[in-house]
Scaffold this active site. Structure first.
Site, mmCIF file in Angstrom:
data_model
loop_
_atom_site.group_PDB
_atom_site.id
_atom_site.type_symbol
_atom_site.label_atom_id
_atom_site.label_comp_id
_atom_site.label_asym_id
_atom_site.label_seq_id
_atom_site.Cartn_x
_atom_site.Cartn_y
_atom_site.Cartn_z
ATOM 1 N N LYS A 127 0.831 -1.212 0.000
ATOM 2 C CA LYS A 127 0.000 0.000 0.000
ATOM 3 C C LYS A 127 0.868 1.267 0.000
ATOM 4 O O LYS A 127 0.602 2.195 -0.750
ATOM 5 C CB LYS A 127 -0.948 0.007 1.213
ATOM 6 C CG LYS A 127 -1.960 -1.124 1.211
ATOM 7 C CD LYS A 127 -2.963 -1.000 2.350
ATOM 8 C CE LYS A 127 -2.349 -1.090 3.726
ATOM 9 N NZ LYS A 127 -1.809 -2.408 4.086
ATOM 10 N N ARG A 153 11.128 -0.749 10.761
ATOM 11 C CA ARG A 153 10.015 -0.315 11.603
ATOM 12 C C ARG A 153 9.900 -1.242 12.809
ATOM 13 O O ARG A 153 10.068 -2.455 12.678
ATOM 14 C CB ARG A 153 8.705 -0.372 10.793
ATOM 15 C CG ARG A 153 8.344 0.964 10.179
ATOM 16 C CD ARG A 153 7.210 0.891 9.228
ATOM 17 N NE ARG A 153 6.028 0.203 9.717
ATOM 18 C CZ ARG A 153 4.891 0.133 9.046
ATOM 19 N NH1 ARG A 153 4.784 0.711 7.876
ATOM 20 N NH2 ARG A 153 3.865 -0.525 9.525
ATOM 21 N N ARG A 195 11.848 -5.246 5.148
ATOM 22 C CA ARG A 195 11.565 -3.855 4.757
ATOM 23 C C ARG A 195 12.432 -2.867 5.543
ATOM 24 O O ARG A 195 12.655 -3.035 6.742
ATOM 25 C CB ARG A 195 10.083 -3.566 5.025
ATOM 26 C CG ARG A 195 9.692 -2.134 4.787
ATOM 27 C CD ARG A 195 8.235 -1.968 4.630
ATOM 28 N NE ARG A 195 7.467 -2.142 5.865
ATOM 29 C CZ ARG A 195 6.145 -2.027 5.900
ATOM 30 N NH1 ARG A 195 5.466 -1.767 4.815
ATOM 31 N NH2 ARG A 195 5.504 -2.200 7.041
ATOM 32 N N ARG A 202 0.041 -8.827 13.315
ATOM 33 C CA ARG A 202 -0.598 -7.887 12.361
ATOM 34 C C ARG A 202 -1.360 -8.668 11.295
ATOM 35 O O ARG A 202 -2.438 -8.255 10.866
ATOM 36 C CB ARG A 202 0.465 -6.989 11.706
ATOM 37 C CG ARG A 202 0.913 -5.862 12.635
ATOM 38 C CD ARG A 202 2.227 -5.273 12.180
ATOM 39 N NE ARG A 202 2.131 -4.576 10.907
ATOM 40 C CZ ARG A 202 3.189 -4.306 10.144
ATOM 41 N NH1 ARG A 202 4.399 -4.684 10.510
ATOM 42 N NH2 ARG A 202 3.023 -3.657 9.023
ATOM 43 N N ARG A 210 -9.969 -0.043 8.027
ATOM 44 C CA ARG A 210 -9.448 -1.375 8.358
ATOM 45 C C ARG A 210 -10.440 -2.198 9.143
ATOM 46 O O ARG A 210 -10.140 -3.328 9.538
ATOM 47 C CB ARG A 210 -8.194 -1.252 9.207
ATOM 48 C CG ARG A 210 -7.028 -0.768 8.444
ATOM 49 C CD ARG A 210 -5.767 -1.194 9.168
ATOM 50 N NE ARG A 210 -4.679 -0.480 8.587
ATOM 51 C CZ ARG A 210 -3.453 -0.966 8.488
ATOM 52 N NH1 ARG A 210 -3.182 -2.151 8.943
ATOM 53 N NH2 ARG A 210 -2.523 -0.262 7.935
HETATM 54 P P1 ADP Z 1 0.683 -1.907 7.534
HETATM 55 O O1 ADP Z 1 -0.425 -1.766 6.528
HETATM 56 O O2 ADP Z 1 1.907 -2.478 6.909
HETATM 57 O O3 ADP Z 1 0.262 -2.609 8.804
HETATM 58 P P2 ADP Z 1 0.497 0.914 8.395
HETATM 59 O O4 ADP Z 1 1.612 1.883 8.426
HETATM 60 O O5 ADP Z 1 -0.637 1.188 7.488
HETATM 61 O O6 ADP Z 1 1.199 -0.475 8.027
HETATM 62 O O7 ADP Z 1 -0.090 0.714 9.879
HETATM 63 C C1 ADP Z 1 0.755 0.502 10.993
HETATM 64 C C2 ADP Z 1 -0.069 0.393 12.288
HETATM 65 O O8 ADP Z 1 -0.827 1.609 12.489
HETATM 66 C C3 ADP Z 1 -1.129 -0.711 12.333
HETATM 67 O O9 ADP Z 1 -0.580 -1.967 12.676
HETATM 68 C C4 ADP Z 1 -2.080 -0.143 13.419
HETATM 69 O O10 ADP Z 1 -1.543 -0.321 14.702
HETATM 70 C C5 ADP Z 1 -2.097 1.347 13.099
HETATM 71 N N1 ADP Z 1 -3.176 1.680 12.141
HETATM 72 C C6 ADP Z 1 -2.995 2.050 10.840
HETATM 73 N N2 ADP Z 1 -4.179 2.246 10.224
HETATM 74 C C7 ADP Z 1 -5.142 1.996 11.147
HETATM 75 C C8 ADP Z 1 -6.577 2.002 11.133
HETATM 76 N N3 ADP Z 1 -7.265 2.339 10.023
HETATM 77 N N4 ADP Z 1 -7.247 1.659 12.265
HETATM 78 C C9 ADP Z 1 -6.573 1.344 13.379
HETATM 79 N N5 ADP Z 1 -5.228 1.298 13.472
HETATM 80 C C10 ADP Z 1 -4.506 1.627 12.379
#
Ligand code: ADP
Length: 206
Positions: free
Chosen positions: A14, A153, A123, A164, A89
């Site tokens: 993404k 990260r 990554r 995750r 999400r």
């Molecule tokens: P990835 O898609 O690889 O998990 P992101 O950077 O999009 O990475 O998200 C990292 C973290 O941020 C998630 O594991 C969660 O803890 C939080 N997060 C991101 N987007 C949301 C969301 N829409 N709702 C709740 N928590 C979120």
């Protein structure tokens, strides 16, 4: 009007595809993950809270995230053109978005789950320019554009990655059926290189 949602498991690409989309299209990029990581860096109250959830690989509570995204989406610049990366999400977030400003395209980046684990644990990110790399494409762990040291990260550690992915299947994968039922889902094969994935998406945009 290009109001885009990018769905996909962690590591589906993404972030990388978003970089290509914002480089080539007029879109306001909203990445919840990036906003939360910036808050962690700035040590805000939201950052302190986010750190706890993110280090465990869990999602933050819906009400907090919905408010955060609606606040950003209410700015004039994203009325007709936005790219939501990592939102929604959960079904609750998707329902809130449909009420607030319904997306016009929902792309689901499809990848094999074993590929995801390999992508995430290898990554590296640049904290200065936010670019994303994979160790297998790097000679050393230095950002090719900024010359500074790349970082892993905190939530890309193997145990956190596993959680995750579990959270993704439980909370986020049901959105595939949600958007299928709304006749909005566009499936994208995200196993190829980023430019191939991008061109599959570009064909749909206005
Ligand atoms: P990835 O898609 O690889 O998990 P992101 O950077 O999009 O990475 O998200 C990292 C973290 O941020 C998630 O594991 C969660 O803890 C939080 N997060 C991101 N987007 C949301 C969301 N829409 N709702 C709740 N928590 C979120």
């Amino acid at each position: 009007m290009n109001k885009i949602v990018l769905l996909g498991a962690p590591g589906a690409g993404k972030g990388t595809i978003s970089e290509l989309l914002i480089k080539n299209q007029k879109l306001v990029h909203i990445s919840v993950g990036d906003i939360l990581r910036q808050n962690i860096k700035d040590n805000t109250d939201l950052g302190k809270l986010a750190n706890k959830y993110m280090l465990a690989g869990n999602l933050l509570p819906d009400d907090i995230i919905i408010k955060l995204v609606e606040h950003r989406l209410s700015c004039k610049d994203c009325k007709n053109n936005f790219l939501l990366d990592g939102y929604p999400r959960t079904i609750k977030q998707a329902e809130a978005l449909d009420k607030f400003n319904k997306p016009t395209y929902v792309f689901n980046l499809k990848v094999d789950i074993n590929v995801v684990i390999e992508r995430l644990t290898g990554r590296r990110i640049c904290n200065k320019c936010n670019s994303i790399f994979h160790v297998k494409n790097l000679k050393n762990e230095i950002c090719p554009s900024c010359d500074c040291k790349l970082n892993k990260r905190d939530d890309d550690k193997y145990e956190v990655v596993k959680n995750r992915i579990d959270v993704y299947f439980k909370e986020t994968a049901p959105l595939i059926d949600y958007y299928k039922n709304n006749k909005q889902l566009i499936e994208i094969n995200a196993l190829g290189n980023p430019n191939d994935v991008y061109s599959q998406i570009e064909k749909f945009l206005k």
